[in-house]
Scaffold this motif. Structure first.
Motif, PDB file in Angstrom:
ATOM      1  N   GLN A  98      -7.699   5.582  -0.846  1.00 31.94           N
ATOM      2  CA  GLN A  98      -6.809   3.854  -0.389  1.00 31.94           C
ATOM      3  C   GLN A  98      -5.960   3.104  -1.010  1.00 31.94           C
ATOM      4  OE1 GLN A  98      -9.803   2.914   3.035  1.00 31.94           O
ATOM      5  NE2 GLN A  98      -8.340   3.824   3.833  1.00 31.94           N
ATOM      6  N   ASP A  99      -7.013   2.030  -2.362  1.00 33.13           N
ATOM      7  CA  ASP A  99      -6.983   1.784  -2.844  1.00 33.13           C
ATOM      8  C   ASP A  99      -5.527   1.818  -3.777  1.00 33.13           C
ATOM      9  OD1 ASP A  99      -9.013   0.319  -2.422  1.00 33.13           O
ATOM     10  OD2 ASP A  99      -9.895   0.031  -4.502  1.00 33.13           O
ATOM     11  N   LEU A 100      -5.751   3.483  -4.474  1.00 34.91           N
ATOM     12  CA  LEU A 100      -5.204   4.638  -4.973  1.00 34.91           C
ATOM     13  C   LEU A 100      -3.656   3.527  -4.564  1.00 34.91           C
ATOM     14  CD1 LEU A 100      -4.059   5.819  -8.352  1.00 34.91           C
ATOM     15  CD2 LEU A 100      -4.908   7.571  -7.064  1.00 34.91           C
ATOM     16  N   VAL A 101      -3.248   4.904  -3.316  1.00 30.31           N
ATOM     17  CA  VAL A 101      -2.471   4.483  -2.886  1.00 30.31           C
ATOM     18  C   VAL A 101      -1.803   3.264  -2.810  1.00 30.31           C
ATOM     19  CG1 VAL A 101      -1.266   5.248  -0.124  1.00 30.31           C
ATOM     20  CG2 VAL A 101      -2.950   6.943  -1.591  1.00 30.31           C
ATOM     21  N   GLU A 102      -2.741   1.769  -2.537  1.00 29.88           N
ATOM     22  CA  GLU A 102      -1.864   0.025  -2.139  1.00 29.88           C
ATOM     23  C   GLU A 102      -1.240   0.269  -2.970  1.00 29.88           C
ATOM     24  OE1 GLU A 102      -5.347  -2.058  -0.574  1.00 29.88           O
ATOM     25  OE2 GLU A 102      -5.106  -0.422   1.649  1.00 29.88           O
ATOM     26  N   LYS A 103      -1.788   0.405  -4.257  1.00 23.90           N
ATOM     27  CA  LYS A 103      -1.177  -0.051  -6.109  1.00 23.90           C
ATOM     28  C   LYS A 103      -0.319   0.721  -6.546  1.00 23.90           C
ATOM     29  CE  LYS A 103      -5.905  -0.984  -7.934  1.00 23.90           C
ATOM     30  NZ  LYS A 103      -6.897  -0.433  -8.655  1.00 23.90           N
ATOM     31  N   VAL A 104      -0.104   1.784  -6.160  1.00 20.18           N
ATOM     32  CA  VAL A 104       1.213   2.843  -6.322  1.00 20.18           C
ATOM     33  C   VAL A 104       2.209   2.239  -5.206  1.00 20.18           C
ATOM     34  CG1 VAL A 104       2.170   5.302  -5.720  1.00 20.18           C
ATOM     35  CG2 VAL A 104       0.634   5.165  -7.045  1.00 20.18           C
ATOM     36  N   ALA A 105       2.436   1.975  -3.700  1.00 20.05           N
ATOM     37  CA  ALA A 105       3.083   1.082  -3.164  1.00 20.05           C
ATOM     38  C   ALA A 105       3.452  -0.334  -3.860  1.00 20.05           C
ATOM     39  CB  ALA A 105       2.717   1.046  -1.709  1.00 20.05           C
ATOM     40  N   LEU A 106       2.758  -0.976  -3.813  1.00 18.53           N
ATOM     41  CA  LEU A 106       2.830  -2.414  -4.822  1.00 18.53           C
ATOM     42  C   LEU A 106       3.895  -2.143  -5.544  1.00 18.53           C
ATOM     43  CD1 LEU A 106      -0.353  -4.068  -3.381  1.00 18.53           C
ATOM     44  CD2 LEU A 106       1.785  -4.420  -3.008  1.00 18.53           C
ATOM     45  N   ALA A 107       3.532  -1.107  -6.723  1.00 16.17           N
ATOM     46  CA  ALA A 107       4.187  -0.938  -8.018  1.00 16.17           C
ATOM     47  C   ALA A 107       5.657  -0.716  -7.714  1.00 16.17           C
ATOM     48  CB  ALA A 107       3.548   0.354  -8.796  1.00 16.17           C
ATOM     49  N   GLN A 108       5.821   0.017  -6.597  1.00 16.56           N
ATOM     50  CA  GLN A 108       7.702   0.150  -5.905  1.00 16.56           C
ATOM     51  C   GLN A 108       8.514  -1.263  -5.913  1.00 16.56           C
ATOM     52  OE1 GLN A 108       8.807   2.596  -6.364  1.00 16.56           O
ATOM     53  NE2 GLN A 108       6.852   3.566  -7.295  1.00 16.56           N
TER      54      GLN A 108
ATOM     55  N   ILE B  16       8.545  -3.527  -2.526  1.00 19.68           N
ATOM     56  CA  ILE B  16       7.481  -4.126  -1.724  1.00 19.68           C
ATOM     57  C   ILE B  16       6.857  -5.652  -2.001  1.00 19.68           C
ATOM     58  CG2 ILE B  16       5.208  -2.362  -1.092  1.00 19.68           C
ATOM     59  CD1 ILE B  16       7.336  -0.505  -0.782  1.00 19.68           C
ATOM     60  N   ARG B  17       6.582  -5.978  -1.119  1.00 18.01           N
ATOM     61  CA  ARG B  17       5.886  -7.071  -1.054  1.00 18.01           C
ATOM     62  C   ARG B  17       3.916  -7.162  -0.920  1.00 18.01           C
ATOM     63  NH1 ARG B  17       8.481 -10.553  -3.930  1.00 18.01           N
ATOM     64  NH2 ARG B  17      10.850 -11.004  -2.894  1.00 18.01           N
ATOM     65  N   GLU B  18       3.723  -6.163   0.473  1.00 21.24           N
ATOM     66  CA  GLU B  18       2.250  -6.693   0.324  1.00 21.24           C
ATOM     67  C   GLU B  18       2.264  -4.709   1.414  1.00 21.24           C
ATOM     68  OE1 GLU B  18       1.639  -7.957   4.184  1.00 21.24           O
ATOM     69  OE2 GLU B  18       2.797  -9.781   3.994  1.00 21.24           O
TER      70      GLU B  18
ATOM     71  N   ILE C 200      -5.606  15.585   2.317  1.00 17.61           N
ATOM     72  CA  ILE C 200      -5.509  14.165   3.012  1.00 17.61           C
ATOM     73  C   ILE C 200      -4.267  13.964   3.725  1.00 17.61           C
ATOM     74  CG2 ILE C 200      -7.619  13.177   1.802  1.00 17.61           C
ATOM     75  CD1 ILE C 200      -5.581  11.856   0.088  1.00 17.61           C
ATOM     76  N   ARG C 201      -4.617  13.072   4.551  1.00 16.00           N
ATOM     77  CA  ARG C 201      -3.499  12.285   5.342  1.00 16.00           C
ATOM     78  C   ARG C 201      -3.199  10.861   4.932  1.00 16.00           C
ATOM     79  NH1 ARG C 201      -1.988  15.219  11.047  1.00 16.00           N
ATOM     80  NH2 ARG C 201      -0.599  13.935  10.492  1.00 16.00           N
ATOM     81  N   ILE C 202      -2.235  10.190   4.478  1.00 13.45           N
ATOM     82  CA  ILE C 202      -1.829   9.159   3.938  1.00 13.45           C
ATOM     83  C   ILE C 202      -1.446   7.784   5.929  1.00 13.45           C
ATOM     84  CG2 ILE C 202      -1.708   7.201   2.395  1.00 13.45           C
ATOM     85  CD1 ILE C 202      -2.608   9.300   0.711  1.00 13.45           C
ATOM     86  N   GLY C 203      -1.622   7.066   5.451  1.00 16.30           N
ATOM     87  CA  GLY C 203      -0.813   5.953   6.365  1.00 16.30           C
ATOM     88  C   GLY C 203      -0.620   4.831   4.909  1.00 16.30           C
ATOM     89  N   ILE C 204       1.073   4.774   5.253  1.00 16.63           N
ATOM     90  CA  ILE C 204       1.417   3.366   3.942  1.00 16.63           C
ATOM     91  C   ILE C 204       1.942   2.274   6.160  1.00 16.63           C
ATOM     92  CG2 ILE C 204       2.395   1.566   2.388  1.00 16.63           C
ATOM     93  CD1 ILE C 204       2.395   5.109   1.723  1.00 16.63           C
ATOM     94  N   ARG C 205       1.756   0.936   6.023  1.00 16.96           N
ATOM     95  CA  ARG C 205       2.097   0.317   6.144  1.00 16.96           C
ATOM     96  C   ARG C 205       2.394  -1.237   5.236  1.00 16.96           C
ATOM     97  NH1 ARG C 205       0.975  -1.667  11.697  1.00 16.96           N
ATOM     98  NH2 ARG C 205       0.843  -3.810  11.490  1.00 16.96           N
ATOM     99  N   VAL C 206       3.928  -1.440   5.307  1.00 16.52           N
ATOM    100  CA  VAL C 206       4.404  -2.232   4.317  1.00 16.52           C
ATOM    101  C   VAL C 206       4.988  -3.430   4.512  1.00 16.52           C
ATOM    102  CG1 VAL C 206       4.101  -0.646   2.714  1.00 16.52           C
ATOM    103  CG2 VAL C 206       6.136  -0.928   3.271  1.00 16.52           C
ATOM    104  N   ALA C 207       5.696  -4.618   3.692  1.00 18.31           N
ATOM    105  CA  ALA C 207       6.054  -5.731   4.430  1.00 18.31           C
ATOM    106  C   ALA C 207       7.140  -5.129   2.776  1.00 18.31           C
ATOM    107  CB  ALA C 207       5.405  -7.158   4.274  1.00 18.31           C
ATOM    108  N   VAL C 208       8.610  -5.488   3.252  1.00 19.02           N
ATOM    109  CA  VAL C 208       9.487  -4.913   1.913  1.00 19.02           C
ATOM    110  C   VAL C 208      10.761  -6.390   1.755  1.00 19.02           C
ATOM    111  CG1 VAL C 208       9.000  -3.219   2.599  1.00 19.02           C
ATOM    112  CG2 VAL C 208      11.354  -4.008   3.906  1.00 19.02           C
ATOM    113  N   THR C 209      11.217  -6.831   1.313  1.00 18.31           N
ATOM    114  CA  THR C 209      12.336  -7.581   0.837  1.00 18.31           C
ATOM    115  C   THR C 209      13.250  -6.845   1.935  1.00 18.31           C
ATOM    116  OG1 THR C 209      12.589  -6.685  -1.519  1.00 18.31           O
ATOM    117  CG2 THR C 209      11.224  -8.583  -1.229  1.00 18.31           C
TER     118      THR C 209
END
Length: 176
Positions: free
Chosen positions: A94-104, A107-109, A121-130
């Motif tokens: 989960q931590d790895l996925v959050e870091k990868v998402a935030l590097a884009q 993506i704010r959070e 595995i299955r992954i779900g990502i919730r993001v806040a974007v600009t």
């Protein structure tokens, strides 16, 4: 076991312990049996109290029984290696996925959830974007990057990556 179940267990075991101690005191002769009979007479005069207590005790016992026997969710991915097992906690992924998402860009959070699947595995990502990004294009990039990076780092295949936009905000959240 969550906080609710732990609190329920504390109350349930306290009530059962007091009842057993009371029964032991009566059996040993420390408390005369007529005291219990008089107390039961007052409770029997109010059957709604007795039935409510009995019902709550049965529900609490059933809940605690279910918590004790239910199948547990996998908390780690296990690889068999030549020298033994390699366990990777789902929270680490989960931590790895959050870091990868935030590097884009844009993506704010990001918060991630990782679930065991049939083949990986299955992954779900919730993001806040600009508001200045193309959400479908960014989602595709994040999904592909997460799938590639998780496979690269952990060796675990990713079945799917669910991408959810929870908000579109122009500012980063303040940290106080």
């Amino acid at each position: 076991m969550g906080p609710f179940d732990r609190g329920l267990l504390v109350i349930y075991t306290f009530v059962i312990t007091v009842a057993l101690a009371w029964a032991a005191a009566v059996a040993a002769g420390f408390i005369p049996p007529y005291r219990i009979l008089s107390w039961l007479g007052t409770v029997a005069g109010r059957p709604e109290v007795a039935f409510t207590f009995l019902g709550l005790s049965i529900l609490a016992g059933a809940r605690l029984f279910w918590v004790g026997v239910r199948p547990r969710r996998r908390q780690a991915v296990v690889h068999e290696a030549a020298l033994g097992q390699v366990r990777i906690a789902l929270t680490a992924i989960q931590d790895l996925v959050e870091k990868v998402a935030l590097a884009q860009n844009g993506i704010r959070e990001a918060t991630a959830r990782v679930y065991p699947g049939k083949e990986g595995i299955r992954i779900g990502i919730r993001v806040a974007v600009t508001p200045d990004i193309n959400i479908p294009a960014t989602a595709a990039v994040v999904q592909e990057e997460v799938k590639k990076r998780v496979l690269e780092v952990t060796g675990v295949t990713v079945q799917d990556v669910a991408f959810t936009v929870k908000s579109i905000s122009a500012r980063k959240p303040r940290v106080e």
